[in-house]
Design an enzyme around this catalytic site. Sequence first.
Site, mmCIF file in Angstrom:
data_model
loop_
_atom_site.group_PDB
_atom_site.id
_atom_site.type_symbol
_atom_site.label_atom_id
_atom_site.label_comp_id
_atom_site.label_asym_id
_atom_site.label_seq_id
_atom_site.Cartn_x
_atom_site.Cartn_y
_atom_site.Cartn_z
ATOM 1 N N ASP A 272 -75.928 -103.521 -6.296
ATOM 2 C CA ASP A 272 -76.043 -103.836 -7.719
ATOM 3 C C ASP A 272 -74.966 -104.863 -8.091
ATOM 4 O O ASP A 272 -73.884 -104.889 -7.505
ATOM 5 C CB ASP A 272 -75.842 -102.548 -8.523
ATOM 6 C CG ASP A 272 -76.391 -102.608 -9.936
ATOM 7 O OD1 ASP A 272 -77.031 -103.618 -10.286
ATOM 8 O OD2 ASP A 272 -76.189 -101.637 -10.687
ATOM 9 N N HIS A 273 -75.266 -105.741 -9.025
ATOM 10 C CA HIS A 273 -74.293 -106.670 -9.604
ATOM 11 C C HIS A 273 -73.507 -107.469 -8.568
ATOM 12 O O HIS A 273 -72.277 -107.484 -8.575
ATOM 13 C CB HIS A 273 -73.320 -105.921 -10.512
ATOM 14 C CG HIS A 273 -73.933 -105.424 -11.782
ATOM 15 N ND1 HIS A 273 -73.200 -105.058 -12.872
ATOM 16 C CD2 HIS A 273 -75.227 -105.247 -12.145
ATOM 17 C CE1 HIS A 273 -74.015 -104.658 -13.851
ATOM 18 N NE2 HIS A 273 -75.248 -104.768 -13.414
ATOM 19 N N GLU A 382 -73.458 -112.837 -22.528
ATOM 20 C CA GLU A 382 -72.471 -113.873 -22.854
ATOM 21 C C GLU A 382 -72.785 -115.203 -22.197
ATOM 22 O O GLU A 382 -73.288 -115.262 -21.076
ATOM 23 C CB GLU A 382 -71.076 -113.430 -22.400
ATOM 24 C CG GLU A 382 -70.566 -112.184 -23.091
ATOM 25 C CD GLU A 382 -69.185 -111.777 -22.606
ATOM 26 O OE1 GLU A 382 -68.644 -110.777 -23.113
ATOM 27 O OE2 GLU A 382 -68.631 -112.456 -21.709
ATOM 28 N N ASP A 402 -64.974 -106.815 -31.468
ATOM 29 C CA ASP A 402 -65.293 -106.466 -32.854
ATOM 30 C C ASP A 402 -65.548 -104.981 -33.077
ATOM 31 O O ASP A 402 -65.916 -104.568 -34.184
ATOM 32 C CB ASP A 402 -66.521 -107.257 -33.319
ATOM 33 C CG ASP A 402 -67.721 -107.095 -32.383
ATOM 34 O OD1 ASP A 402 -67.675 -106.212 -31.495
ATOM 35 O OD2 ASP A 402 -68.696 -107.850 -32.529
#
Length: 582
Positions: A272-273, A382, A402
């Site tokens: 994965d990833h 992103e 945020d």
Amino acid sequence: MLKHVLKVGGMLFVLGLIGVVSYTYYVYGMARGDLQELALPSAPVQQEANPTLAQTIPPGQSEDGFALRPITSGLEWPLEVLQGPDGFIWVTERVGKRVTRIDPNTGEQRVAATIWEAYQSAGQDGLLGMVFHPELMQGTGNDYVYLSYTYIPDMGAEGGTAAGAATGVMTDTGVMTDTGMMTSTEATTGTSNVGESQALTGTEGSNEQGPAAEDQPGGQTGNEGPAAEDPTDASAALEFRRVKIVRYTYDPENQILIDPVDILTGLPGSNDHNSAKFVFAPDNTLFYSIGDQGNNQFDRFCLPIRAQELPTAEEVSAGDYTKYAGKILRLNLDGSIPTDNPTINGVQSHIYSYGHRNVQGLALGPNNQLYASEHGPKTDDEVNLILPGMNYGWPNVVGYQDDQAYVYGNWSAAADCASLTFSNFQIPDSVPVQQESEWSDPNFVPPIYTFGTAPNDHDFQPDICAPNFNMCWPTVAPTGLSVYSAPTDAGPGWSTSLLVTALKSGAVWRLELNEDGTAVVGEAEQLFKTINRYRDVLISADGSSFYVITDSGNITQGSFGLPTSVLEYPGALLEFHYVGNE
């Protein structure tokens, strides 16, 4: 072109008078966005079972000046697409383990290499990235093609054990525990306003944006993560899988790749990833992205995310690259560390930037600025401008800092992690939780654009998308990234823009850059919409054609934006050709 959309008895019909263009082009996604606005089904739709929903629209020209031509199909999970100096389009096939050259005129496929050493068993491993030496086929002797892939090193040389139940949970020691296979999805580490018990947890799902946003075969849902691996060798694969970068030489007479030379071995590798995107820089260095390995989620939820960890000088000297996970590297063509690489935390290594989750798009702009597209968990995919030595926040921050729709649920730090059942939507009391505002780093760089920034009260489990909730999350699952610049009369004439492919939306998103390339102007524009999972995009030299490769399967957004596994062009190379007002 004349086009009408009629709604009769709940059925939608698209009527059009369509012009004729050269080749066999197809109108792509005509008014699919309009269809979503015009009508929604009265009852939740979990998956479209009717194959007719994925049929192409009749031949003709699209309303925005592009036309679709399918070039070839039957590719086994293509991952990278490049324009070769031989006039062919080159792709890597992750599952097929092949480097394939495709004639863009006829669709003929020619295999340049099959990489038998590549290990492939899961959703994001196998043959991965590819980049050309810029002097390939130029008669200078630099006929080099660089590849990356996952492999299993000699266990004795690597050390460690391969004990434990093959379908168990990975722990930080690399040994599978015997607590049984864990399910659940994306731990996307986010929160909603429904209280801590409903907090979103650790990261994205069955590979990129949840089950089925990435490459897991089979019907993953929004609540179940992928199984661990093939029980026959899962332990070895999870513990010992690594990634290597290898240089091949192109033999023009036989049109094949020969003479492999290992450039850098022992890099972090996973099911994965893996990220695995290359850029060849003008100074003869290579950029290369490595993801966070999918740790802190699914069968790897007891493994820590190391995107913030930096190696010691001793580790770098010893070739221990464990802490290269979640980083963008910069290396010389022989695999050594460039002398002008940034010194981070007192150590110079291959690391160029850090704090990354899963960078699957990497490209240089006209000013040699490096851009990256990166998967978020449930929110905040992103687009970043990559600067040397800087920190991009993961897993402490997703998107902007945020405190919205995200908390870092650190499952791997729970003392009882091996006995927990991983959940995408609930964090147990024993799992440490951290708000974005609780972390600070003077090197932190926020993204220049995000897809899917959401408030705390966002509904991440809408009934209309059950059980594939991830398909209704606000993210797009960004993959490949290319830069459109130096426009010609043959193309659409855009100003310098980033083009980002997306798995969930089956589209290419165009982001216009400002003059100095440091910011995005306005909102993203959606292009080339079809019912597919877009993996990477290539722009022709004259800017008139845009080539997209598609995943061979899995779930995407279909009609009305709802989940479907019926794809229009699975495992294909598509051309979107600019025809203007012809």
